[in-house]
Design a protein around this motif. Structure first.
Motif, short mmCIF file in Angstrom:
data_model
loop_
_atom_site.label_atom_id
_atom_site.label_comp_id
_atom_site.label_asym_id
_atom_site.label_seq_id
_atom_site.Cartn_x
_atom_site.Cartn_y
_atom_site.Cartn_z
N ILE A 286 0.84 -1.21 0.00
CA ILE A 286 0.00 0.00 0.00
C ILE A 286 0.87 1.25 0.00
N PHE A 287 1.89 1.27 0.87
CA PHE A 287 2.77 2.43 0.96
C PHE A 287 3.53 2.66 -0.36
N VAL A 288 4.04 1.58 -0.94
CA VAL A 288 4.83 1.72 -2.17
C VAL A 288 3.97 2.24 -3.32
N ILE A 289 2.78 1.67 -3.49
CA ILE A 289 1.91 2.10 -4.59
C ILE A 289 1.45 3.54 -4.39
N PHE A 290 1.03 3.88 -3.18
CA PHE A 290 0.57 5.25 -2.92
C PHE A 290 1.69 6.25 -3.13
N SER A 291 2.87 5.93 -2.62
CA SER A 291 4.02 6.82 -2.77
C SER A 291 4.35 7.03 -4.25
N PHE A 292 4.29 5.94 -5.03
CA PHE A 292 4.56 6.05 -6.47
C PHE A 292 3.53 6.93 -7.15
N VAL A 293 2.24 6.73 -6.84
CA VAL A 293 1.17 7.49 -7.47
C VAL A 293 1.31 8.98 -7.19
#
Length: 358
Positions: A286-293
């Motif tokens: 969740i953190f990785v995807i949100f940070s990327f977005v």
């Protein structure tokens, strides 16, 4: 700053000896720096003036206002107003705020399923940069960060009442965490509809994450229109005024955006098989995807990307330094991490001027 820098090195070494001993020593020692660090500009003076001039006002949204020009959510003035009854000294407030936030953060990390050795090292690695920002220069970001961590911790376990309470508390103090809270709420809400079982919410579904990411990107690109529907909340005027950041591009290189766009996703992919066996796996994804977005959508607006991605970037910074060092040296990763800490003055020259060391 030289003393603070070497304190970072010492605390990382201590973090290797277990969470309890590290946490006790950290809680007792860090407040000394909150009293002794020099005021170097940034937002420190604004927050100090706001704290020292806060007063009770029955007609205020949450009963407290400040005589300073600081623009902040009503929850921040409520929080500082209540603490001001205990102490009028701003630096003592910083120490109280630090202790409270750290307790919330430790509770959340343990509920994520992180092993104690990971928790202590992640926190130690957040001391040099992230904690200096949220506990000293911009304290309004700290307590709601702890609330946001707890929101995620309870949401993924299906305790929606506590999750909502922590989400409200976080956004009432600082609205910058709102987009992350919405992202998580959508993801775990869809997972509940699919799984129909609260105990299965922590299963990672890439199609669901991809879909929620598209929705989040759309919301981010249309954030001005979206905010117009929030006029029922006490902090609406403040949130609406912050949309000015959308029209101001912050120039300059932001190292954490490169981490969010390249390093974190790459390391997640490389370590996917091993990480997928861990209790905190869904949190990391969740953190990785949100940070990327966030960093992709606001690539040319570093100020806004830094604010909206703070909760994910801060956690991943420590988590993946530990993970990267273990990938290189296994459990004997201390020397690798210490080397990374040793080059921090070169990576964060604004925080640690090289002239102070030579």
């Amino acid at each position: 700053m030289v003393a603070y820098y070497f304190y970072n090195l010492v605390m990382y070494v201590v973090s290797r000896f277990g969470l309890k001993s590290f946490f006790v020593l950290f809680l007792l020692s860090y407040p000394f720096f909150l009293y002794l660090l020099p005021e170097t500009g940034y937002d420190f003076a604004h927050y100090q003036l706001a704290y020292e001039s806060v007063f009770f006002e029955p007609n205020a949204p949450l009963f407290f206002r400040s005589g300073s020009p600081l623009t902040a959510e009503p929850g921040w003035f409520l929080y500082t107003g209540l603490v001001s009854f205990i102490t009028s000294d701003f630096r003592t407030f910083l120490a109280i705020n630090f202790g409270l936030t750290m307790v919330l953060t430790i509770i959340a990390f343990r509920k994520f399923g992180l092993k104690d050795e990971y928790t202590s090292q992640i926190i130690a690695l957040m001391i040099p940069v992230q904690f200096l920002i949220i506990y000293f220069w911009s304290p309004r970001s700290s307590l709601p960060l702890g609330f946001t961590f707890l929101f995620l911790a309870y949401l993924r376990k299906g305790n929606f009442i506590l999750a909502v309470l922590f989400a409200v508390a976080a956004t009432m103090i600082h609205s910058q965490y709102g987009l992350f809270i919405i992202f998580c709420g959508l993801y775990y809400g869809v997972m509940l509809l699919i799984e129909k079982n609260r105990n299965s919410l922590t299963r990672v579904s890439l199609p669901v994450i991809a879909g929620i990411s598209v929705v989040t990107i759309t919301m981010a690109l249309m954030i001005t229109s979206f905010i117009s529907y929030l006029d029922f909340i006490p902090s609406y005027e403040l949130i609406n005024s912050k949309t000015r950041y959308l029209s101001v591009e912050s120039e300059g290189f932001r190292a954490t955006s490169i981490l969010s766009l390249v390093f974190f996703p790459a390391l997640l992919a490389i370590r996917w098989k091993d990480l997928s066996t861990r209790k905190e796996f869904d949190v990391v994804v969740i953190f990785v995807i949100f940070s990327f977005v966030v960093n992709a959508v606001f690539f040319y607006n570093t100020h806004l990307a830094g604010r909206l991605g703070r909760v994910s970037d801060y956690f991943l910074f420590g988590y993946f330094i530990v993970e990267f060092s273990r990938m290189i040296a296994g459990r004997n990763n201390a020397l690798v991490v210490l080397f990374i800490l040793l080059i921090f003055p070169f990576l964060f020259a604004d925080l640690y001027p090289l002239s102070d060391f030579f």
